[in-house]
Design a protein around this motif. Sequence first.
Motif, mmCIF file in Angstrom:
data_model
loop_
_atom_site.group_PDB
_atom_site.id
_atom_site.type_symbol
_atom_site.label_atom_id
_atom_site.label_comp_id
_atom_site.label_asym_id
_atom_site.label_seq_id
_atom_site.Cartn_x
_atom_site.Cartn_y
_atom_site.Cartn_z
ATOM 1 N N LEU A 86 -1.275 6.252 5.258
ATOM 2 C CA LEU A 86 -1.676 5.354 4.173
ATOM 3 C C LEU A 86 -1.202 4.091 3.966
ATOM 4 C CD1 LEU A 86 -3.331 4.999 1.365
ATOM 5 C CD2 LEU A 86 -1.508 6.446 0.502
ATOM 6 N N ALA A 87 0.397 4.132 4.048
ATOM 7 C CA ALA A 87 1.007 2.803 3.805
ATOM 8 C C ALA A 87 0.917 1.682 4.684
ATOM 9 C CB ALA A 87 2.558 3.471 3.991
ATOM 10 N N ALA A 88 0.518 2.222 6.081
ATOM 11 C CA ALA A 88 0.090 1.267 7.231
ATOM 12 C C ALA A 88 -1.301 0.683 6.911
ATOM 13 C CB ALA A 88 0.045 1.979 8.467
ATOM 14 N N ALA A 89 -2.277 1.384 6.313
ATOM 15 C CA ALA A 89 -3.586 0.852 5.641
ATOM 16 C C ALA A 89 -3.278 -0.013 4.640
ATOM 17 C CB ALA A 89 -4.497 1.947 5.451
ATOM 18 N N PHE A 97 2.503 -10.764 -0.419
ATOM 19 C CA PHE A 97 3.710 -10.076 -0.281
ATOM 20 C C PHE A 97 4.057 -9.021 -0.946
ATOM 21 C CE2 PHE A 97 8.317 -11.038 1.572
ATOM 22 C CZ PHE A 97 7.811 -11.042 2.721
ATOM 23 N N ALA A 98 3.604 -9.005 -2.335
ATOM 24 C CA ALA A 98 3.832 -7.986 -3.147
ATOM 25 C C ALA A 98 3.287 -6.590 -2.867
ATOM 26 C CB ALA A 98 3.660 -8.115 -4.656
ATOM 27 N N VAL A 99 1.862 -6.611 -2.298
ATOM 28 C CA VAL A 99 1.372 -5.466 -1.914
ATOM 29 C C VAL A 99 1.790 -5.044 -0.614
ATOM 30 C CG1 VAL A 99 -0.992 -4.324 -1.352
ATOM 31 C CG2 VAL A 99 -0.701 -6.055 -3.290
ATOM 32 N N LEU A 100 2.497 -6.001 0.129
ATOM 33 C CA LEU A 100 2.817 -5.610 1.501
ATOM 34 C C LEU A 100 4.254 -4.871 1.248
ATOM 35 C CD1 LEU A 100 2.563 -5.622 4.369
ATOM 36 C CD2 LEU A 100 3.728 -7.909 4.546
ATOM 37 N N GLY A 103 3.453 -0.978 0.245
ATOM 38 C CA GLY A 103 3.175 -0.473 1.533
ATOM 39 C C GLY A 103 4.364 0.086 2.181
ATOM 40 N N ARG A 104 5.319 -0.787 2.318
ATOM 41 C CA ARG A 104 6.627 -0.594 2.943
ATOM 42 C C ARG A 104 7.225 0.594 2.287
ATOM 43 N NH1 ARG A 104 6.798 -1.360 7.848
ATOM 44 N NH2 ARG A 104 9.155 -1.821 7.898
ATOM 45 N N ILE A 105 7.231 0.682 1.114
ATOM 46 C CA ILE A 105 7.952 1.572 0.314
ATOM 47 C C ILE A 105 7.430 2.822 0.493
ATOM 48 C CG2 ILE A 105 8.363 2.520 -2.262
ATOM 49 C CD1 ILE A 105 8.853 -0.583 -2.783
ATOM 50 N N ILE A 106 6.057 3.029 0.516
ATOM 51 C CA ILE A 106 5.571 4.292 0.707
ATOM 52 C C ILE A 106 5.666 4.603 2.085
ATOM 53 C CG2 ILE A 106 3.089 5.492 0.915
ATOM 54 C CD1 ILE A 106 2.052 3.267 -1.229
ATOM 55 N N ALA A 107 5.645 3.702 3.101
ATOM 56 C CA ALA A 107 6.211 3.992 4.666
ATOM 57 C C ALA A 107 7.368 4.783 4.668
ATOM 58 C CB ALA A 107 5.918 2.822 5.297
ATOM 59 N N ALA A 108 8.287 4.125 3.877
ATOM 60 C CA ALA A 108 9.556 4.645 3.969
ATOM 61 C C ALA A 108 9.760 6.255 3.399
ATOM 62 C CB ALA A 108 10.690 3.686 3.170
ATOM 63 N N ALA A 109 8.917 6.339 2.243
ATOM 64 C CA ALA A 109 8.798 7.685 1.596
ATOM 65 C C ALA A 109 8.362 8.778 2.876
ATOM 66 C CB ALA A 109 7.883 7.771 0.560
ATOM 67 N N GLY A 110 7.221 8.284 3.501
ATOM 68 C CA GLY A 110 6.930 9.294 4.479
ATOM 69 C C GLY A 110 7.733 9.411 5.702
ATOM 70 N N ALA A 111 8.369 8.306 6.009
ATOM 71 C CA ALA A 111 9.373 8.583 7.200
ATOM 72 C C ALA A 111 10.420 9.366 6.701
ATOM 73 C CB ALA A 111 9.808 7.064 7.623
ATOM 74 N N GLY A 112 11.002 9.126 5.686
ATOM 75 C CA GLY A 112 12.209 9.654 5.058
ATOM 76 C C GLY A 112 12.167 11.086 4.795
#
Length: 391
Positions: A86-89, A97-100, A103-112
């Motif tokens: 989802l984060a990558a999409a 940049f704000a939306v990007l 997305g990076r924060i959501i990706a970090a949550a999943g990876a974490g």
Amino acid sequence: MRAASHDPLLIPLLSLGNFVVGVAAFSIVGILEPLGADLGQSAAAAGQLLTVYALAYAILSPLMVALSGRIGRRRVLTAAALLIALAAAISALAPDFAVLNIGRIIAAAGAGIFTPVAAAVAATLSPEDRRAKVLAAVFFGFTISQVMGVPIGSWIAYTFGWRWTFWLVTLLALPVALLIWLRVPAGLKFQPVRMQDLGEVILRGRVMLAVLFTSTFLGATYVLYTYIAPLLSQTMGYGRDGIAFILLVFGCGAVCGNMLGGYLADRFGWRVTLAGLCLTQIVIMPLYSLLPVSTAVLIAMSFFWSFFGWAFMAGQQMRLVGMAGSQAPVVLALNAAAIYIGAAVGSALGGLVIATFGIIAIGLAAGIAAALALLHLEVSARLSPAPATPS
């Protein structure tokens, strides 16, 4: 409960998941130029995407692993993989940049969630006499992401556009989520880290000082690594193929260094090993402020920089496990978070150096940061309790 050895696909699947995590985390390094140009951001500003990701990971990973301890591991790992997709999409579709950054924060949550839980699942489902090898196999995917994922992501970004690099992550993460749901045993539950355990370790000042050496050592690396693509573009005149090739060389050095790190720590002890690795970084990274150089010299610099930089983890983990005793799982979880704290601080510092002195100064700045890491090591080694393992 079935052993992982009875399911030959489980460990490769978890390793593949960590490969996706690595690509999602660090492909940003190879796409800074096309991303920044498209969104109207400088290289220094675009590099803060890694800072945001790293800070989010460092904060969210220990908390979410602790809070999800009562939920079945299959559900947790599947949800983590879906979060990454989802984060990558979101990142691929980001209009600004704000939306990007969201997305990076959501990706970090999943990876974490994914990386520590995958390690815990592999350890739980493996015979004790094979546990170290199984864990190494699970983390091998993360290491390989440095060799293949980052340069491939960079090549895609320069060829088709940076958004396609994020779509690649989505396309990889979705089948991983499905396969995890099908292969990880249902109902597998345990509490690897509790909030109480986290609090107790954080209050152990000398242990935390040792843990944070991971941050200072890797922080020095990320002062330079975060901005290696624009540096090579501006000083060496490299485009898509040249940048992707140097990132591939860096990744190969990372794999070789990762494999040699355990031998060095066993042979020389953690203190000598870590001090020696700091010294190599102090010598090598300032050479990047002397670019341009010949391609052969740059290849050698990049390989050995990565080789010695990625050899540090075995010695650091040996040190922390010896200090932590029964709290080793908690300390290692915090050490994983410290990796991303280092990435966040290093990328932020590198951006500041570029804005103040220009991009050519980041090699020298990284060398100075490595000298501070060596000082940190010596101070923490003197103050820390003696480790159980020989040093």
